[in-house]
Design a protein around this motif. Structure first.
Motif, PDB file in Angstrom:
ATOM      1  N   ASP A 402       0.834  -1.130   0.079  1.00  0.00           N
ATOM      2  CA  ASP A 402      -0.064  -0.038   0.083  1.00  0.00           C
ATOM      3  C   ASP A 402       0.831   1.390  -0.012  1.00  0.00           C
ATOM      4  OD1 ASP A 402      -2.351  -1.334  -0.046  1.00  0.00           O
ATOM      5  OD2 ASP A 402      -2.481  -1.372   2.128  1.00  0.00           O
ATOM      6  N   TYR A 403       0.685   2.103  -1.066  1.00  0.00           N
ATOM      7  CA  TYR A 403       1.503   3.274  -1.189  1.00  0.00           C
ATOM      8  C   TYR A 403       0.687   4.381  -0.712  1.00  0.00           C
ATOM      9  CZ  TYR A 403       4.546   0.202  -3.778  1.00  0.00           C
ATOM     10  OH  TYR A 403       5.386  -0.586  -4.284  1.00  0.00           O
ATOM     11  N   THR A 404       1.499   5.110   0.236  1.00  0.00           N
ATOM     12  CA  THR A 404       0.856   6.328   0.722  1.00  0.00           C
ATOM     13  C   THR A 404       1.034   7.452  -0.206  1.00  0.00           C
ATOM     14  OG1 THR A 404       1.446   5.886   2.973  1.00  0.00           O
ATOM     15  CG2 THR A 404       0.837   8.014   2.727  1.00  0.00           C
ATOM     16  N   ALA A 405      -0.089   8.369  -0.358  1.00  0.00           N
ATOM     17  CA  ALA A 405       0.014   9.458  -1.232  1.00  0.00           C
ATOM     18  C   ALA A 405       0.940  10.380  -1.047  1.00  0.00           C
ATOM     19  CB  ALA A 405      -1.520  10.143  -1.185  1.00  0.00           C
ATOM     20  N   ASN A 406       1.160  11.174  -1.964  1.00  0.00           N
ATOM     21  CA  ASN A 406       2.287  12.130  -1.856  1.00  0.00           C
ATOM     22  C   ASN A 406       3.780  11.846  -1.507  1.00  0.00           C
ATOM     23  OD1 ASN A 406       2.202  14.890  -3.139  1.00  0.00           O
ATOM     24  ND2 ASN A 406       1.669  15.689  -0.981  1.00  0.00           N
ATOM     25  N   ARG A 407       4.229  10.609  -1.410  1.00  0.00           N
ATOM     26  CA  ARG A 407       5.392  10.229  -1.177  1.00  0.00           C
ATOM     27  C   ARG A 407       6.216   9.729  -2.320  1.00  0.00           C
ATOM     28  NH1 ARG A 407       5.208   6.974   4.404  1.00  0.00           N
ATOM     29  NH2 ARG A 407       4.375   8.685   5.726  1.00  0.00           N
ATOM     30  N   TYR A 408       7.797  10.047  -2.372  1.00  0.00           N
ATOM     31  CA  TYR A 408       8.757   9.460  -3.462  1.00  0.00           C
ATOM     32  C   TYR A 408       8.894   8.022  -3.347  1.00  0.00           C
ATOM     33  CZ  TYR A 408       9.482  14.218  -5.266  1.00  0.00           C
ATOM     34  OH  TYR A 408       9.413  15.550  -5.723  1.00  0.00           O
ATOM     35  N   TYR A 409       8.948   7.248  -4.382  1.00  0.00           N
ATOM     36  CA  TYR A 409       9.157   5.921  -4.314  1.00  0.00           C
ATOM     37  C   TYR A 409      10.035   5.289  -5.442  1.00  0.00           C
ATOM     38  CZ  TYR A 409       5.064   5.267  -1.128  1.00  0.00           C
ATOM     39  OH  TYR A 409       4.242   5.182   0.052  1.00  0.00           O
ATOM     40  N   GLN A 410      10.786   4.406  -5.132  1.00  0.00           N
ATOM     41  CA  GLN A 410      11.766   4.178  -6.165  1.00  0.00           C
ATOM     42  C   GLN A 410      11.584   2.627  -6.206  1.00  0.00           C
ATOM     43  OE1 GLN A 410      14.452   3.264  -8.550  1.00  0.00           O
ATOM     44  NE2 GLN A 410      14.600   5.489  -8.001  1.00  0.00           N
ATOM     45  N   GLU A 411      11.424   2.188  -7.555  1.00  0.00           N
ATOM     46  CA  GLU A 411      11.045   0.854  -8.021  1.00  0.00           C
ATOM     47  C   GLU A 411      12.317  -0.257  -7.724  1.00  0.00           C
ATOM     48  OE1 GLU A 411       8.981   0.487 -11.838  1.00  0.00           O
ATOM     49  OE2 GLU A 411       7.667   1.870 -11.298  1.00  0.00           O
ATOM     50  N   ASN A 412      13.488   0.440  -8.025  1.00  0.00           N
ATOM     51  CA  ASN A 412      14.558  -0.590  -8.038  1.00  0.00           C
ATOM     52  C   ASN A 412      15.238  -0.378  -6.757  1.00  0.00           C
ATOM     53  OD1 ASN A 412      14.585  -1.348 -10.564  1.00  0.00           O
ATOM     54  ND2 ASN A 412      15.863   0.012 -11.482  1.00  0.00           N
ATOM     55  N   SER A 413      14.471   0.223  -5.660  1.00  0.00           N
ATOM     56  CA  SER A 413      15.288   0.109  -4.398  1.00  0.00           C
ATOM     57  C   SER A 413      14.696  -0.955  -3.366  1.00  0.00           C
ATOM     58  CB  SER A 413      14.569   1.553  -3.972  1.00  0.00           C
ATOM     59  OG  SER A 413      13.116   1.338  -3.422  1.00  0.00           O
ATOM     60  N   TYR A 414      13.947  -1.908  -3.952  1.00  0.00           N
ATOM     61  CA  TYR A 414      13.433  -3.186  -2.984  1.00  0.00           C
ATOM     62  C   TYR A 414      14.901  -3.934  -2.981  1.00  0.00           C
ATOM     63  CZ  TYR A 414       8.824  -1.350  -4.056  1.00  0.00           C
ATOM     64  OH  TYR A 414       7.804  -0.457  -4.206  1.00  0.00           O
ATOM     65  N   LYS A 415      15.240  -4.161  -1.721  1.00  0.00           N
ATOM     66  CA  LYS A 415      16.389  -5.086  -1.443  1.00  0.00           C
ATOM     67  C   LYS A 415      16.113  -6.032  -0.366  1.00  0.00           C
ATOM     68  CE  LYS A 415      19.568  -1.752  -3.385  1.00  0.00           C
ATOM     69  NZ  LYS A 415      19.617  -2.536  -4.810  1.00  0.00           N
ATOM     70  N   GLY A 416      16.387  -7.485  -0.451  1.00  0.00           N
ATOM     71  CA  GLY A 416      16.030  -8.184   0.800  1.00  0.00           C
ATOM     72  C   GLY A 416      17.514  -8.415   1.435  1.00  0.00           C
ATOM     73  N   MET A 417      17.547  -9.117   2.408  1.00  0.00           N
ATOM     74  CA  MET A 417      18.787  -9.410   3.274  1.00  0.00           C
ATOM     75  C   MET A 417      19.364 -10.586   2.665  1.00  0.00           C
ATOM     76  SD  MET A 417      18.945  -7.153   5.507  1.00  0.00           S
ATOM     77  CE  MET A 417      20.287  -7.624   6.606  1.00  0.00           C
ATOM     78  N   GLY A 418      20.429 -10.492   1.954  1.00  0.00           N
ATOM     79  CA  GLY A 418      20.758 -11.761   1.026  1.00  0.00           C
ATOM     80  C   GLY A 418      20.418 -11.831   0.014  1.00  0.00           C
ATOM     81  N   ASP A 419      21.015 -12.665  -0.938  1.00  0.00           N
ATOM     82  CA  ASP A 419      20.605 -12.892  -2.431  1.00  0.00           C
ATOM     83  C   ASP A 419      19.533 -14.010  -2.266  1.00  0.00           C
ATOM     84  OD1 ASP A 419      21.994 -11.328  -4.135  1.00  0.00           O
ATOM     85  OD2 ASP A 419      23.353 -12.816  -5.013  1.00  0.00           O
ATOM     86  N   THR A 420      19.258 -14.736  -1.517  1.00  0.00           N
ATOM     87  CA  THR A 420      18.123 -15.643  -1.437  1.00  0.00           C
ATOM     88  C   THR A 420      16.910 -15.055  -0.606  1.00  0.00           C
ATOM     89  OG1 THR A 420      19.107 -16.606   0.744  1.00  0.00           O
ATOM     90  CG2 THR A 420      19.766 -17.624  -1.360  1.00  0.00           C
ATOM     91  N   ALA A 421      16.809 -13.845  -0.205  1.00  0.00           N
ATOM     92  CA  ALA A 421      15.783 -13.200   0.466  1.00  0.00           C
ATOM     93  C   ALA A 421      14.367 -13.203  -0.634  1.00  0.00           C
ATOM     94  CB  ALA A 421      16.040 -11.807   0.875  1.00  0.00           C
TER      95      ALA A 421
END
Length: 466
Positions: A402-421
């Motif tokens: 759920d994305y809150t209105a009026n905030r900046y988001y970055q699609e490539n910013s999703y990162k997990g803890m480790g490559d197998t996350a």
């Protein structure tokens, strides 16, 4: 000689005497006693004759001597002229003239004719061939395809005399080369050829038999990648978003992704050819500082000190390929001062990921980090967006958000803890928050920036340049 002759003439000059007749009148008296004809008078006559003879003789001798002296003077004059002429002749010999196959060296007369290139016109020596006095010149200026070039030429006879001039016009080919026809290289083909400059064994090519094939980034060694980067050919061989697996000395496997080309400034000068960043975080979390402070910013943070340890986890050939770059970051504690650091490994700033140092936009935008901490990488460009209203979407792990209105988001910013996350998590940015002295910026798992106390342990996603 003249003085002696004068003295002699004075001593022996004949003194004329007047002789008178002897007269006796009719009475037998002597009227005039005549000059006596005696030895005295006759000897006087003899002395006079002798003196005259001597004078004539001496005059003859003097005349002969004078003539001799005059002759010698004349001879000297003639001899002088002769010597002068001899010098002139010698000079002519030293400057002998060659005409055709004949040489005038002064040793003998040489006959020449019109066939030898000269003729005698009265007292003037002239050339018999026609000599053209002129200058032959070619063209000038840059020439394009199909242009012409004038090549000058001069004609000489066998004696070296210029007899004429001309120009030859050469037309440049205007056709591009094909596989079946000679021609010129087009600008596009030249660009392709320049792009092949780094395509050699050891810098991205593999050889199988007589066929070269370009390796993928994954197949290349770090030495090959480094060579291509230093040659300035990285952008023509690789592309942003391309990935390469790395096995750390801890046994952990991470994935590096290309974020951009010629983006970061080398500390030694110039630009780093390629900037990489981890696609996901290290599997373990770390704090920015042991206490909740951002004073000193990235420069004096515990996280920056920890980068040397992380570099030691990398393969040795990658450690060798890494190039030191200059990173800019706020001094922290709400300071607008920007510090510069020389780093081999580094965290990313707020603006380098999101392209802005604001949290939101609208009537009251919130500044979340200080301006001047770099610029957005190509990998993140076009992927930052602002939700004008609340909505639900799916992140890169397939999770609905759920994305809150009026905030900046970055699609490539999703990162997990480790490559197998299998899900996104928080991960640190090096930017101190602009509004307080305890937090650093952090990417929230939903995909927007937030501020977290420095002592919390969250994901580490470092970058490096080759």
């Amino acid at each position: 000689m003249a003085e002696e002759t004068k003295q002699q003439s004075n001593e022996c000059t004949y003194q004329k005497q007047t002789w008178v007749d002897h007269f006796v009148d009719e009475a037998g008296f002597v009227v005039q006693q005549g000059t006596a004809m005696d030895a005295l008078h006759f000897n006087h006559i003899e002395d006079g004759i002798e003196a005259a003879h001597n004078l004539v003789a001496q005059e003859s001798v003097d005349r002969e001597e004078a003539e001799t002296a005059l002759g010698e003077r004349i001879d000297n004059i003639v001899e002088g002229e002769t010597k002068t002429k001899s010098a002139e002749e010698a000079d002519k010999v030293l400057h002998s003239l060659t005409v055709g196959d004949k040489t005038f060296d002064g040793s003998e007369d040489v006959k020449v004719d019109a066939g030898d290139g000269i003729k005698i016109d009265g007292t003037t020596i002239k050339h018999t061939n026609s000599v053209t006095a002129a200058t032959a010149s070619g063209g000038s200026g840059a020439k394009e395809f199909g242009g012409t070039i004038d090549i000058p030429s001069v004609t000489y006879d066998k004696h070296g005399h210029v007899t004429g001039k001309s120009t030859t016009t050469v037309t440049l080919p205007s056709n591009d080369a094909t596989q079946s026809k000679h021609g010129l290289m087009s600008a596009d083909d030249k660009k392709k050829l320049d792009g092949m400059a780094a395509y050699k064994a050891g810098t991205g090519l593999s050889l199988s038999g007589d066929t070269f094939s370009l390796k993928t980034l994954e197949d290349m060694s770090w030495a090959e990648i480094s060579a291509i980067s230093k040659a300035g050919k990285a952008a023509s061989i690789f592309h942003v978003g391309q990935e390469k697996k790395i096995t750390l000395s801890t046994g952990e496997s991470v994935t590096a992704v290309i974020l951009g080309f010629n983006h970061d400034d080398l500390t030694a000068g110039g630009k780093a050819g390629i900037t990489f960043g981890l696609k996901n975080c290290l599997k373990s979390g770390y704090n920015m500082n042991s206490s909740d402070t951002n004073s000193g910013g990235w420069t004096s943070s515990a996280m920056r000190s920890r980068m040397a340890t992380f570099k030691g986890y990398l393969p040795s050939d990658l450690q060798t390929a890494i190039r030191t770059v200059t990173k800019k970051t706020s001094a922290g504690a709400q300071s607008t001062t920007i510090n510069s650091t020389s780093d081999d490994l580094f965290l990313f700033s707020h603006v380098e990921v999101f392209g802005t140092n604001y949290y939101n936009q609208g009537d009251s935008p919130s500044l979340y980090s200080v301006a001047g901490e770099g610029k957005q990488y190509e990998y993140y460009k076009g992927k930052t967006w602002c939700s004008y209203y609340k909505k639900t979407t799916v992140d890169s792990f397939g999770t609905a958000r759920d994305y809150t209105a009026n905030r900046y988001y970055q699609e490539n910013s999703y990162k997990g803890m480790g490559d197998t996350a299998t899900s996104a998590s928080y991960w640190w940015l090096r930017s101190p928050t602009a509004g307080n002295s305890s937090n650093f910026c952090c990417v929230y798992y939903i995909g927007y920036v937030t501020g977290i106390s420095a002592s919390n342990s969250y994901g580490v996603c470092f970058g490096f340049c080759v």
